[in-house]
Structures are given as structure tokens and as C-alpha cells.
Design a protein around this motif. Structure first.
Motif, PDB file in Angstrom:
ATOM      1  N   GLY A 143     -17.609 -11.546  -5.268  1.00  0.00           N
ATOM      2  CA  GLY A 143     -18.662 -11.141  -6.199  1.00  0.00           C
ATOM      3  C   GLY A 143     -19.665 -10.204  -5.548  1.00  0.00           C
ATOM      4  N   PHE A 144     -20.021 -10.483  -4.292  1.00  0.00           N
ATOM      5  CA  PHE A 144     -20.958  -9.627  -3.566  1.00  0.00           C
ATOM      6  C   PHE A 144     -20.354  -8.239  -3.350  1.00  0.00           C
ATOM      7  CE2 PHE A 144     -23.153  -8.214   0.357  1.00  0.00           C
ATOM      8  CZ  PHE A 144     -24.438  -8.188  -0.146  1.00  0.00           C
ATOM      9  N   ALA A 145     -19.044  -8.178  -3.105  1.00  0.00           N
ATOM     10  CA  ALA A 145     -18.373  -6.879  -2.957  1.00  0.00           C
ATOM     11  C   ALA A 145     -18.490  -6.075  -4.251  1.00  0.00           C
ATOM     12  CB  ALA A 145     -16.908  -7.080  -2.581  1.00  0.00           C
TER      13      ALA A 145
ATOM     14  N   LEU B  39     -13.598  -2.566  -4.530  1.00  0.00           N
ATOM     15  CA  LEU B  39     -14.153  -3.433  -3.484  1.00  0.00           C
ATOM     16  C   LEU B  39     -13.821  -4.904  -3.734  1.00  0.00           C
ATOM     17  CD1 LEU B  39     -17.606  -1.754  -2.761  1.00  0.00           C
ATOM     18  CD2 LEU B  39     -15.574  -1.781  -1.326  1.00  0.00           C
ATOM     19  N   MET B  40     -13.837  -5.317  -4.994  1.00  0.00           N
ATOM     20  CA  MET B  40     -13.464  -6.699  -5.302  1.00  0.00           C
ATOM     21  C   MET B  40     -11.969  -6.913  -5.034  1.00  0.00           C
ATOM     22  SD  MET B  40     -15.713  -7.390  -8.719  1.00  0.00           S
ATOM     23  CE  MET B  40     -15.242  -9.092  -8.929  1.00  0.00           C
TER      24      MET B  40
ATOM     25  N   THR C 104     -10.537  -9.593  -2.459  1.00  0.00           N
ATOM     26  CA  THR C 104      -9.569 -10.590  -2.910  1.00  0.00           C
ATOM     27  C   THR C 104      -8.302 -10.535  -2.076  1.00  0.00           C
ATOM     28  OG1 THR C 104     -10.441 -10.384  -5.157  1.00  0.00           O
ATOM     29  CG2 THR C 104      -8.295 -11.428  -4.919  1.00  0.00           C
ATOM     30  N   SER C 105      -7.847  -9.331  -1.742  1.00  0.00           N
ATOM     31  CA  SER C 105      -6.616  -9.209  -0.965  1.00  0.00           C
ATOM     32  C   SER C 105      -6.771  -9.752   0.452  1.00  0.00           C
ATOM     33  CB  SER C 105      -6.149  -7.752  -0.932  1.00  0.00           C
ATOM     34  OG  SER C 105      -7.046  -6.953  -0.203  1.00  0.00           O
ATOM     35  N   MET C 106      -7.999  -9.777   0.974  1.00  0.00           N
ATOM     36  CA  MET C 106      -8.215 -10.377   2.292  1.00  0.00           C
ATOM     37  C   MET C 106      -7.963 -11.882   2.250  1.00  0.00           C
ATOM     38  SD  MET C 106     -11.505  -8.411   3.968  1.00  0.00           S
ATOM     39  CE  MET C 106     -12.609  -9.563   3.239  1.00  0.00           C
TER      40      MET C 106
END
Length: 95
Positions: free
Chosen positions: A29-31, A53-54, A58-60
Motif C-alpha cells: 500500500g505504501f508503494a 510500484l504495487m 507484490t512480486s517481492m
């Protein structure tokens, strides 16, 4: 019935989330918020930056799911580009 099952499963998931779920959700969410901050000006940027960015965040945390989604999206993008090429080629031949 299907919709109520979906919401009841979602409610149960939020009641007993897996370990580290809320911190991960916070980072993702911050991303998105950072993406909105960086995307000043263009409306297209306001859509693309937060989503990108989200997606990276998420992929991380969920790399296997990201790879699966990437494969499907890549195949779909290839199909769309091929259809576009065929349409342009047919217009070119008609003229």
C-alpha cells in the motif's frame, strides 16, 4: 451463493491471516502511495506509477504468483500485438 462464499472466505482470511500478511500489505500500500506522489501531472502516470510500484512490491513477497501472472499477461500482450499487426496489414493491403 458464489459471491457470498467469496466474501465469507475473504472475511475468514482476514480474521486469521498468514504470518506477516499485514506488514506486507502495508509495504504494498505504501508503494502505491509513493507512486501517486511521484506521478504528479499526467493522468496516465497516476494510473501506471502506483500500479507498477504495487506490482513490484507484490512480486517481492509473492514471486511464484507474479511469474504465473507475468506469463499470462505476456501471452495476452503477444496475442493483442499479433491481432493489431494483422489488422494493420489487412488495411495496408486494402489500400
Amino acid at each position: 451463493a458464489l459471491c457470498s462464499d467469496f466474501f465469507s472466505e475473504g472475511y475468514e482470511f482476514l480474521q486469521k491471516p498468514p504470518a506477516g500478511f499485514y506488514p506486507r500489505l502495508g509495504v504494498i500500500g505504501f508503494a502505491g502511495i509513493i507512486g501517486l506522489f511521484l506521478a504528479r501531472g499526467s493522468k496516465i502516470k497516476k494510473l501506471l506509477y502506483p500500479a507498477a510500484l504495487m506490482g513490484i512490491g507484490t512480486s517481492m513477497y509473492y514471486p511464484q504468483q507474479a511469474v504465473a501472472i507475468g506469463k499470462v499477461a505476456g501471452t495476452q500482450l503477444y496475442d493483442w500485438s499479433l491481432q493489431g499487426y494483422i489488422a494493420v496489414e489487412s488495411l495496408w493491403k486494402d489500400n
